[in-house]
Design a protein around this motif. Structure first.
Motif, short mmCIF file in Angstrom:
data_model
loop_
_atom_site.label_atom_id
_atom_site.label_comp_id
_atom_site.label_asym_id
_atom_site.label_seq_id
_atom_site.Cartn_x
_atom_site.Cartn_y
_atom_site.Cartn_z
N LYS A 12 0.82 -1.23 0.00
CA LYS A 12 0.00 0.00 0.00
C LYS A 12 0.85 1.26 0.00
O LYS A 12 0.35 2.33 -0.32
CB LYS A 12 -0.93 -0.01 1.23
N SER A 14 3.11 3.98 -1.42
CA SER A 14 3.36 4.36 -2.81
C SER A 14 4.85 4.32 -3.08
O SER A 14 5.67 4.72 -2.25
CB SER A 14 2.82 5.77 -3.07
N GLY A 15 5.22 3.79 -4.24
CA GLY A 15 6.63 3.68 -4.62
C GLY A 15 7.22 2.32 -4.30
O GLY A 15 8.20 1.93 -4.91
N THR A 17 7.34 -1.67 -4.35
CA THR A 17 6.80 -2.85 -5.02
C THR A 17 7.24 -4.07 -4.23
O THR A 17 8.40 -4.17 -3.82
CB THR A 17 7.32 -2.96 -6.46
#
Lengths: 150, 213
Positions: A12, A14-15, A17
């Motif tokens: 969740k 952001s950025g 993976t």
């Protein structure tokens, strides 16, 4: 906390993976969020134990720094990875989050030449202070002469 | 029945073409030409006796006695570097017991005659090893124990290991093995005693005769 829950929480952000299913939970983190994600792993995921830190030399693609943290109560391991990019050796230090990262990052600096910004005492830990080069880099010639003894 | 040679035939190695041996030829340490440090008065007296008619009988008998004394009290300095040190300790302990050869592991280099370099010598350790060796009084000997101390061993092409302790100090006996069992080290120590027993008058070292098993 389970491995699946940790993977969902990390995904969740952001950025970030996350890797495939299974243990350990692998999270690829941008360099700018390195400290923030480590803090998140410690506070939210409960990974209080800094297991080790190392690096990989991807030659043309630059260095990749790895930190492995564990939640010993729930038996969850999280592997944080960040690519520094070609030609870049600066990486934020995790010592402000995990005190145990101190010597690990010194070793990482010793072997790979990663400059940890914000590290309180960044000097060589295993090799002698006057050593030239960083031996685990792939550009380091193995038979580099080291006078007077070789 | 005809015995055929194996096919393909492996050519015999030409030793002087091997790069590592060339490196050894150029890089290994030799003992100083000036020889061991010893008393000038002692040398004058022995040379005087030797020059006197019939004096050689005295010096020969004295040599025999002194060499026996020297080789029967070789004290190795307690100096262990790596896993070979475990085998060295086994050699010192009761089962193999080098103390019956007069070798007492001694915890001070200033009272020792022998350094058994047992293990990997790293570039960081080499100056300390040299310092301990320099602290030992003449005449002194060195035994290189195990592949790592002989040549760098499995770490020869690593980044931090000295390629043989003979690049730091002159070595008298090389004991092969990884690690050498206590019997090997014992054999090496007996070869060293054999070398020591060929000291000539006023403590000049004889040229070692290479012995290979």
């Amino acid at each position: 906390m389970t491995a699946e829950r940790a993977r969902d929480l990390l995904a969740k952000i952001s950025g970030v993976t996350v890797g495939d299913e299974g243990t350990p939970v692998v999270a690829h983190v941008p360099v700018e969020q390195w400290q923030g994600v480590a803090q998140f792993a410690k506070d939210t995921l409960g990974c209080g134990f800094f297991s080790f830190s190392t690096a990989i030399d991807w030659k043309a693609d630059g260095l990749e720094v790895i930190a492995w943290v564990d939640n010993l109560d729930a038996n969850v391991s999280v592997q944080l990875r960040t690519k520094l990019g070609a030609g870049n050796t600066a990486c934020p230090s995790l010592v402000s989050v995990y005190l145990g990262a101190d010597w690990m990052e010194r070793e990482c600096y010793d072997m790979f030449g990663v400059q940890f910004t914000g590290h309180p005492d960044l000097r060589r830990i295993l090799l002698a202070d006057d050593w030239e080069g960083h031996p685990l880099l792939k550009s380091y010639a193995v038979d580099t002469p080291h006078p007077p003894y070789r | 029945m005809e015995i055929k040679p194996p096919v393909p035939q492996i050519p015999a190695p030409v030793w002087k073409d091997i790069k590592d041996l060339q490196e050894w030829q150029t890089r290994h340490q030799r003992r100083p030409e000036s020889g061991d440090k010893h008393s000038a008065l002692f040398e004058q007296v022995t040379e005087g006796i030797h020059a006197f008619p019939g004096g050689f009988a005295v010096t020969t008998v004295a040599d025999g006695f002194l060499n026996w004394a020297r080789k029967s009290s070789v004290w190795p300095v307690s100096f262990g570097l790596a896993c070979c040190a475990i085998e060295m300790m086994a050699t010192f302990a009761s089962r193999f017991d080098v103390e019956r050869l007069g070798m007492v592991p001694w915890a001070s280099p200033r009272h020792s005659d022998l350094m058994i370099v047992s293990g990997t010598v790293t570039i960081k350790m080499a100056p300390m090893l040299k310092r301990i060796y320099d602290q030992m009084p003449d005449p002194k000997w060195a035994v290189s124990m195990g592949s790592c101390a002989n040549s760098g061993g499995p770490f020869r092409h690593g980044y931090h290991v000295v390629k043989g302790v003979d690049r730091v100090i002159p070595v008298d006996v090389y004991v092969p093995g990884c690690p050498p069992p206590p019997e090997s080290l014992l054999n090496g120590l007996l070869l060293l005693q054999e070398q020591i027993s060929h000291f000539r008058r006023t403590g000049h070292r004889a040229d070692p005769t290479p012995k290979v098993d």
